[in-house]
Scaffold this motif. Structure first.
Motif, PDB file in Angstrom:
ATOM      1  N   ILE A   1      37.451  38.604  21.114  1.00 27.37           N
ATOM      2  CA  ILE A   1      36.706  39.810  21.451  1.00 27.37           C
ATOM      3  C   ILE A   1      36.508  39.834  22.970  1.00 27.37           C
ATOM      4  O   ILE A   1      36.292  38.794  23.595  1.00 27.37           O
ATOM      5  N   GLY A   2      36.598  41.009  23.560  1.00 24.10           N
ATOM      6  CA  GLY A   2      36.409  41.121  25.006  1.00 24.10           C
ATOM      7  C   GLY A   2      34.940  41.048  25.399  1.00 24.10           C
ATOM      8  O   GLY A   2      34.041  41.147  24.560  1.00 24.10           O
ATOM      9  N   THR A   3      34.705  40.863  26.688  1.00 18.49           N
ATOM     10  CA  THR A   3      33.332  40.803  27.209  1.00 18.49           C
ATOM     11  C   THR A   3      33.024  42.074  28.000  1.00 18.49           C
ATOM     12  O   THR A   3      33.934  42.692  28.577  1.00 18.49           O
ATOM     13  N   PRO A   4      31.751  42.470  28.071  1.00 21.89           N
ATOM     14  CA  PRO A   4      31.393  43.638  28.876  1.00 21.89           C
ATOM     15  C   PRO A   4      31.838  43.512  30.331  1.00 21.89           C
ATOM     16  O   PRO A   4      32.245  44.501  30.945  1.00 21.89           O
ATOM     17  N   ASP A   5      31.781  42.314  30.894  1.00 20.61           N
ATOM     18  CA  ASP A   5      32.162  42.151  32.296  1.00 20.61           C
ATOM     19  C   ASP A   5      33.652  42.406  32.506  1.00 20.61           C
ATOM     20  O   ASP A   5      34.058  42.873  33.578  1.00 20.61           O
ATOM     21  N   GLU A   6      34.468  42.120  31.503  1.00 20.58           N
ATOM     22  CA  GLU A   6      35.898  42.407  31.630  1.00 20.58           C
ATOM     23  C   GLU A   6      36.147  43.915  31.719  1.00 20.58           C
ATOM     24  O   GLU A   6      37.080  44.359  32.398  1.00 20.58           O
ATOM     25  N   ILE A   7      35.320  44.689  31.042  1.00 23.27           N
ATOM     26  CA  ILE A   7      35.413  46.148  31.169  1.00 23.27           C
ATOM     27  C   ILE A   7      34.871  46.589  32.519  1.00 23.27           C
ATOM     28  O   ILE A   7      35.449  47.437  33.204  1.00 23.27           O
ATOM     29  N   ALA A   8      33.755  45.994  32.930  1.00 23.62           N
ATOM     30  CA  ALA A   8      33.129  46.368  34.197  1.00 23.62           C
ATOM     31  C   ALA A   8      34.079  46.188  35.382  1.00 23.62           C
ATOM     32  O   ALA A   8      34.102  47.010  36.305  1.00 23.62           O
ATOM     33  N   LYS A   9      34.870  45.133  35.359  1.00 24.35           N
ATOM     34  CA  LYS A   9      35.828  44.897  36.449  1.00 24.35           C
ATOM     35  C   LYS A   9      36.844  46.033  36.539  1.00 24.35           C
ATOM     36  O   LYS A   9      37.266  46.416  37.637  1.00 24.35           O
ATOM     37  N   VAL A  10      37.229  46.577  35.400  1.00 27.10           N
ATOM     38  CA  VAL A  10      38.195  47.678  35.389  1.00 27.10           C
ATOM     39  C   VAL A  10      37.528  48.969  35.847  1.00 27.10           C
ATOM     40  O   VAL A  10      38.150  49.795  36.520  1.00 27.10           O
ATOM     41  N   VAL A  11      36.262  49.162  35.504  1.00 26.04           N
ATOM     42  CA  VAL A  11      35.538  50.329  36.006  1.00 26.04           C
ATOM     43  C   VAL A  11      35.473  50.281  37.533  1.00 26.04           C
ATOM     44  O   VAL A  11      35.658  51.300  38.211  1.00 26.04           O
TER      45      VAL A  11
END
Length: 251
Positions: free
Chosen positions: A216-226
Motif C-alpha cells: 500500500i502506498g503512503t500519503p507522503d509518496e502522493i505528496a511528493k508528486v503533488v
C-alpha cells in the motif's frame, strides 16, 4: 532553495491523510503560506499542531457548501490576497452496490467529489495568479470498475474530465491543470471503508495483493508528486492524469 519558495497554496481536505502530508511537504519545500480546509475543527487543530509552523491557516468548512467557500476565500483574500497553487483534494467514499444506491448516497458523494471540486476551483480563480497550478485529486477509480463503488468511480471520472476542460479554459492565463490519481494509499479514509476492523484488514490485504509493487502506498509518496505538479519542475505538463498507484491500474 525550495521548489515552492514564496508560493501561496490551498489544500482542501487537509486535516489528515494525503492533504496533511501535502501541507507538510509544501512547507518543507519553502511555501510562503498554506491554507488547509476540513469539516472537523478538532482534526484541523491537530493538523496545524503536526505541521508545527506559523505559516499555515486552517479554515473549517465543507467544500460543497457555498457559504463555507465564501468564508474560505474571504480569509485567503484578507490574509494573502492571492493563490499560486490549488490542490483540490477533499473527497468522500462509501460502498453502495447497484440496487442499493439511494438518492442521499448519490447526492452526498457528488456534492463533495464533483460540486466541491468545481466550485473550489471556480471561486478561487479571482485569487489565482496567471501561471498558477491546479491539481485535482482523482483516483484509479477514474478508469476502473470497482465493485459497489459505481457512484464514487463516476465522480472521479468527472474530476478527470474537469482537468481536460479547464486546461483549455485557462490556457490564456497559462494556468496548468493536472489530475493526480492515487491507488491504494494508507489513509484514514481507506481504513474506514469497511464495517469492521476485520473487514478493513481484508480490504487492505486485497488491495496490496492487486498492486504489482505488493504494498500500500503512503500519503507522503502522493505528496511528493503533488509538489512536482505544483512546481516549475512540471512547467510543460498540463491536462494529464498522473497515476501514483504502484501499478494497480496499469497492469
Amino acid at each position: 532553495m525550495g521548489k515552492l519558495d514564496g508560493k501561496i497554496a490551498l489544500i482542501t481536505g487537509g486535516s489528515d491523510g494525503i492533504g496533511l502530508a501535502t501541507a507538510q511537504r509544501f512547507i518543507a519545500e519553502g511555501a510562503e503560506h498554506v491554507f488547509i480546509t476540513g469539516r472537523r475543527q478538532q482534526a484541523l487543530d491537530d493538523a496545524v499542531k503536526k505541521i508545527g509552523v506559523k505559516n499555515v491557516t486552517a479554515v473549517q468548512g465543507d467544500t460543497s457548501n457555498m457559504a463555507d467557500l465564501d468564508k474560505l476565500f474571504n480569509v485567503i483574500q484578507k490574509e494573502k490576497g492571492r493563490l499560486d497553487i490549488i490542490f483540490a483534494n477533499a473527497a468522500t467514499c462509501t460502498f453502495a452496490p447497484l440496487g442499493t444506491i439511494t438518492e442521499k448516497h448519490f447526492d452526498d458523494t457528488f456534492n463533495v467529489n464533483v460540486k466541491g471540486v468545481l466550485f473550489t476551483v471556480q471561486n478561487a480563480l479571482p485569487l489565482l495568479v496567471d501561471g498558477g497550478s491546479i491539481i485535482l485529486n482523482a483516483s484509479t477509480s477514474s478508469i476502473q470498475g470497482d465493485p459497489a463503488l459505481s457512484v464514487y468511480c463516476a465522480t472521479k471520472a468527472a474530476v478527470r474530465s474537469f482537468a481536460r476542460c479547464w486546461t483549455v479554459d485557462l490556457k490564456e492565463r497559462k494556468i496548468r491543470v493536472n489530475t493526480l490519481s492515487p491507488g491504494a494509499i494508507d489513509t484514514p479514509l481507506l481504513r474506514s471503508l469497511g464495517t469492521s476492523e476485520e473487514e478493513n484488514k481484508m480490504f487492505m490485504a486485497s488491495w496490496q495483493a492487486a498492486t504489482p509493487m505488493n504494498r500500500i502506498g503512503t500519503p507522503d509518496e502522493i505528496a511528493k508528486v503533488v509538489v512536482f505538479l505544483a512546481s516549475d519542475d512540471s512547467s510543460y505538463v498540463t491536462g494529464i492524469e498522473l497515476f501514483v498507484d504502484g501499478g494497480l491500474a496499469q497492469i
